[in-house]
Design an enzyme around this catalytic site. Sequence first.
Site, PDB file in Angstrom:
ATOM      1  N   GLU A 141     -17.892   0.865  -3.652  1.00 18.91           N
ATOM      2  CA  GLU A 141     -16.860  -0.034  -3.120  1.00 18.91           C
ATOM      3  C   GLU A 141     -17.312  -0.722  -1.830  1.00 18.91           C
ATOM      4  OE1 GLU A 141     -13.041   1.751  -2.161  1.00 18.91           O
ATOM      5  OE2 GLU A 141     -12.159  -0.181  -1.709  1.00 18.91           O
ATOM      6  N   LYS A 185     -16.330  -1.585  -7.288  1.00 19.71           N
ATOM      7  CA  LYS A 185     -14.952  -1.824  -6.829  1.00 19.71           C
ATOM      8  C   LYS A 185     -15.003  -2.809  -5.661  1.00 19.71           C
ATOM      9  CE  LYS A 185     -10.856   0.417  -4.968  1.00 19.71           C
ATOM     10  NZ  LYS A 185      -9.924   1.521  -5.126  1.00 19.71           N
ATOM     11  N   SER A 218      -7.029  -3.955  -4.120  1.00 19.11           N
ATOM     12  CA  SER A 218      -6.001  -4.978  -3.869  1.00 19.11           C
ATOM     13  C   SER A 218      -6.038  -5.476  -2.434  1.00 19.11           C
ATOM     14  CB  SER A 218      -4.609  -4.482  -4.257  1.00 19.11           C
ATOM     15  OG  SER A 218      -4.212  -3.356  -3.523  1.00 19.11           O
ATOM     16  N   GLY A 219      -6.538  -4.681  -1.500  1.00 19.51           N
ATOM     17  CA  GLY A 219      -6.902  -5.179  -0.163  1.00 19.51           C
ATOM     18  C   GLY A 219      -5.813  -5.844   0.660  1.00 19.51           C
ATOM     19  N   GLY A 220      -4.546  -5.548   0.400  1.00 17.48           N
ATOM     20  CA  GLY A 220      -3.476  -6.168   1.187  1.00 17.48           C
ATOM     21  C   GLY A 220      -2.772  -7.306   0.460  1.00 17.48           C
ATOM     22  N   ARG A 254       1.644   4.717   5.438  1.00 12.42           N
ATOM     23  CA  ARG A 254       2.401   4.286   4.256  1.00 12.42           C
ATOM     24  C   ARG A 254       3.802   4.920   4.258  1.00 12.42           C
ATOM     25  NH1 ARG A 254      -1.462   1.431   4.194  1.00 12.42           N
ATOM     26  NH2 ARG A 254      -3.235   1.486   2.774  1.00 12.42           N
ATOM     27  N   ARG A 307      -2.442  -0.008  -2.775  1.00 14.43           N
ATOM     28  CA  ARG A 307      -1.169  -0.566  -2.321  1.00 14.43           C
ATOM     29  C   ARG A 307      -0.458  -1.398  -3.385  1.00 14.43           C
ATOM     30  NH1 ARG A 307      -3.929  -2.854   2.945  1.00 14.43           N
ATOM     31  NH2 ARG A 307      -5.694  -2.516   1.563  1.00 14.43           N
TER      32      ARG A 307
END
Length: 341
Positions: free
Chosen positions: A178, A220, A262-264, A34, A294
């Site tokens: 998750e 999640k 949010s996974g991208g 990141r 993210r």
Amino acid sequence: MTVADELQATIEQMVQSGKGILAADESQPTIKKRFASINVEATEENCRAYRALLFTAPGIEDYISGVIEFEDTLAQSDGGGTLLPKVLVQRGIVPGIKVDKGKGPLALSPCDLITYGLDGLAERLLQYKSQGARFAKWREVYKIGEHYPTALGIAANAEMLARYAAACQEQGIVPIVEPEVLIDGGHSMARCAEVTEAVHKGVFHALHRHHVVLEHMILKPNMVLPGKDHPLRASAAEIASATLRVFRRTVPAAVPSINFLSGGLSPEDATANLNAMNADFSGAPWLLSFSYGRALQQPVLQAWQGKAENVAAAQQALLKRTRLNGAAQRGEYLAAMELAN
Ligand code: 13P
């Protein structure tokens, strides 16, 4: 206070209308990635300064009820010498901790992944609790291919999530469960729905076998979407509809809250999709909220660039994204809100 009372009190503080969770639990290799996007080195001091920036951002307590931290963060302080978990508590935000040790291939089933970290987990949970953590997170990851995840992969991952969740509840720590079906690949939205449904069925059977109290956990999950290389895009309304169809079939109403990853997805898409679920499909038995990493942090990193003089602008970027997602949790987000600061 009994363990059940303790779990219930944590759930009540975390599950609130108009609020969600900030995932700031990047492991060392992930935060390095990141930071590389803004040419900042992931030194211990830069990581500390960045997390301090996030946790002290004025106003976020109106939209954030919990923060997931990485192990190292629990022992770090803000600029004034206050430990970071304490900074959160002082603002009415519940500190949490990522407790899994990352993923790798499942032995003899190389297209399935499995997450490590059950050995010694009970002792680590005790330690994290003494450092202020009241909830935990464990992520299992599923890649979609024509023949995977396999039935074995789904069962093995479900067992890990259930054993982790049981270990947490035994110690009065709320587990975030998750199971993430990845967006990577060229699969259709229907295939994502099929896999997500199978994964959730496996997870909830395992949670039941391991006596996990559904009222005292948070799910999640991924949203149901076409793979990122699929030629067709889906609208927020289509994603909301497909996602909720799978959840109605698989997630018991006893679960208090579903907080999406949010996974991208872009920050705007993640907010719009959540909003569509809350605006168009009211009456769901669970709170539908966010636990974004993210999608909350991208604009913050862009504004910060590793420079002290940009901290206020970066905090403003975080406040804006949390406010818009808070609105999406209530089904009150409008794309026009992106234009205001
Ligand atoms: P993203 O929202 O970036 O997917 O991260 C959430 C998370 O905690 C993944 O484990």
